[in-house]
Design an enzyme around this catalytic site. Structure first.
Site, PDB file in Angstrom:
ATOM      1  N   HIS A  55      53.575 -34.101  41.141  1.00  0.00           N
ATOM      2  CA  HIS A  55      52.995 -35.388  40.715  1.00  0.00           C
ATOM      3  C   HIS A  55      52.854 -35.394  39.198  1.00  0.00           C
ATOM      4  O   HIS A  55      53.046 -34.375  38.551  1.00  0.00           O
ATOM      5  CB  HIS A  55      51.677 -35.674  41.430  1.00  0.00           C
ATOM      6  N   HIS A 102      50.489 -35.758  36.840  1.00  0.00           N
ATOM      7  CA  HIS A 102      49.389 -35.340  35.974  1.00  0.00           C
ATOM      8  C   HIS A 102      49.816 -34.299  34.938  1.00  0.00           C
ATOM      9  O   HIS A 102      50.593 -33.393  35.231  1.00  0.00           O
ATOM     10  CB  HIS A 102      48.216 -34.812  36.818  1.00  0.00           C
ATOM     11  N   ASP A 151      48.408 -31.752  33.645  1.00  0.00           N
ATOM     12  CA  ASP A 151      48.182 -30.320  33.904  1.00  0.00           C
ATOM     13  C   ASP A 151      49.186 -29.756  34.912  1.00  0.00           C
ATOM     14  O   ASP A 151      49.125 -28.578  35.256  1.00  0.00           O
ATOM     15  CB  ASP A 151      46.733 -30.044  34.339  1.00  0.00           C
ATOM     16  N   HIS A 152      50.133 -30.611  35.348  1.00  0.00           N
ATOM     17  CA  HIS A 152      51.228 -30.151  36.224  1.00  0.00           C
ATOM     18  C   HIS A 152      52.599 -30.342  35.577  1.00  0.00           C
ATOM     19  O   HIS A 152      53.595 -29.859  36.103  1.00  0.00           O
ATOM     20  CB  HIS A 152      51.185 -30.884  37.572  1.00  0.00           C
ATOM     21  N   HIS A 197      46.174 -38.605  46.184  1.00  0.00           N
ATOM     22  CA  HIS A 197      45.678 -38.107  44.886  1.00  0.00           C
ATOM     23  C   HIS A 197      46.336 -38.927  43.767  1.00  0.00           C
ATOM     24  O   HIS A 197      45.669 -39.453  42.885  1.00  0.00           O
ATOM     25  CB  HIS A 197      46.004 -36.618  44.775  1.00  0.00           C
ATOM     26  N   ASP A 238      48.112 -31.251  44.300  1.00  0.00           N
ATOM     27  CA  ASP A 238      46.674 -31.526  44.358  1.00  0.00           C
ATOM     28  C   ASP A 238      46.311 -32.364  45.581  1.00  0.00           C
ATOM     29  O   ASP A 238      45.389 -33.180  45.531  1.00  0.00           O
ATOM     30  CB  ASP A 238      46.218 -32.251  43.087  1.00  0.00           C
ATOM     31  N   HIS A 248      45.418 -25.652  42.397  1.00  0.00           N
ATOM     32  CA  HIS A 248      44.189 -25.179  41.738  1.00  0.00           C
ATOM     33  C   HIS A 248      43.458 -24.118  42.553  1.00  0.00           C
ATOM     34  O   HIS A 248      43.492 -24.131  43.783  1.00  0.00           O
ATOM     35  CB  HIS A 248      43.198 -26.337  41.494  1.00  0.00           C
TER      36      HIS A 248
HETATM   37 ZN   LIG Z   1      46.508 -33.875  39.847  1.00  0.00          ZN
END
Ligand SMILES: [Zn+2]
Length: 259
Positions: free
Chosen positions: A52, A54, A56-57, A108, A131, A169
């Site tokens: 996805h 985001h 942080d990915h 998400h 996530d 995570h």
């Molecule tokens: Zn995420």
């Protein structure tokens, strides 16, 4: 093929599959942990899988691709670093002789996908679920509805029980604290929580988890169980007429407010 989580940021994992010469990474939010692992093991990066959009990915995707020429695969309906091979439900991604099946799992984010690798020479099946499903929990609903998330978790729960669950995570201990508040009488949950606490105390990841375990301890995969339903109805003061989506939505809200 070995599977390892590379820690990134405070509590992210970048998953790496490697065969001694080549590697695949999933959701590289940062490039340095991946460059370090490639150098340490003498590996060439073959592909980057993105679940996805985001940051942080995806934050490390461009630097890794530019340095290695790795192919990037990601969700068709989200904005991710380009060029990227777009994937949706039913598509497959073939890399290093492995065939990943794509599952749409919105909730998400609106276009979130999972990569499922059936059992093979690499051992038990593997799912990279970003996530959406965490050990003991599920992702927050930033772009989707409770009905979408429930249906996405149902799709993941239909995978083989021995599937290794590779989440984005290390949220396991805080998730299990909440799970224990929902199901104080779940003895398997209590045992699993103690085992995870011991792992973290040794500095080890709690992941990958196993899907079979998750169906027995994760309240978000158990929202239709009588024990979870009753706890949610009592906590949220829902009427007994609440349907399964109402219960799931109230469970997610309970977790959002839980300290
Ligand atoms: Zn995420």
């Amino acid at each position: 093929m070995t599977l390892v989580p590379l820690p990134a940021f405070a509590d992210n994992y970048i998953w790496m599959l490697q065969d001694g010469r080549h590697a695949i990474v999933v959701d590289p939010g940062q490039a340095p942990p991946v460059f370090d692992a490639l150098e340490r093991h003498g590996l060439q990066l073959a592909a980057i899988l993105v679940t996805h959009h985001h940051a942080d990915h995806t934050g490390g995707v461009a630097a890794l691709r530019d340095a290695t020429g790795a192919k990037v695969f990601g969700p068709a309906s989200e904005t991710v670093p380009q060029p990227c091979i777009p994937l949706k439900q039913g598509d497959t991604a073939e890399v290093l002789g492995l065939r990943f099946e794509v599952i749409d799992i919105p909730g998400h984010t609106a276009g979130h996908i999972a990569f499922f690798l059936p059992a093979g020479d690499h051992g038990e099946p593997i799912v990279f679920c970003g996530d959406t499903l965490f050990s003991g929990g599920c992702g927050r609903l930033f772009e989707g509805t409770p009905a979408q998330m429930l249906s996405s978790l149902d799709a993941l729960a239909r995978l083989p029980g021995d599937t290794r669950v590779c989440c984005g995570h290390e949220y396991t201990l805080s998730n299990l604290k909440f799970a224990a508040a929902v199901e104080p009488g779940n003895t398997e949950l209590a045992r699993y929580r103690a085992a995870c606490e011991a792992r973290r105390a040794r500095g080890e990841p709690t992941l990958p988890s196993q899907l079979d375990t998750e169906t027995r301890i994760n309240p978000f995969l158990r929202s239709r169980e009588a024990s979870v339903q009753q706890a949610v109805l009592a906590h949220a003061r829902l009427s007994a007429k609440a349907d399964e989506v109402d219960v799931f939505a109230a469970l997610r809200q309970w977790k959002n407010d839980f300290r």
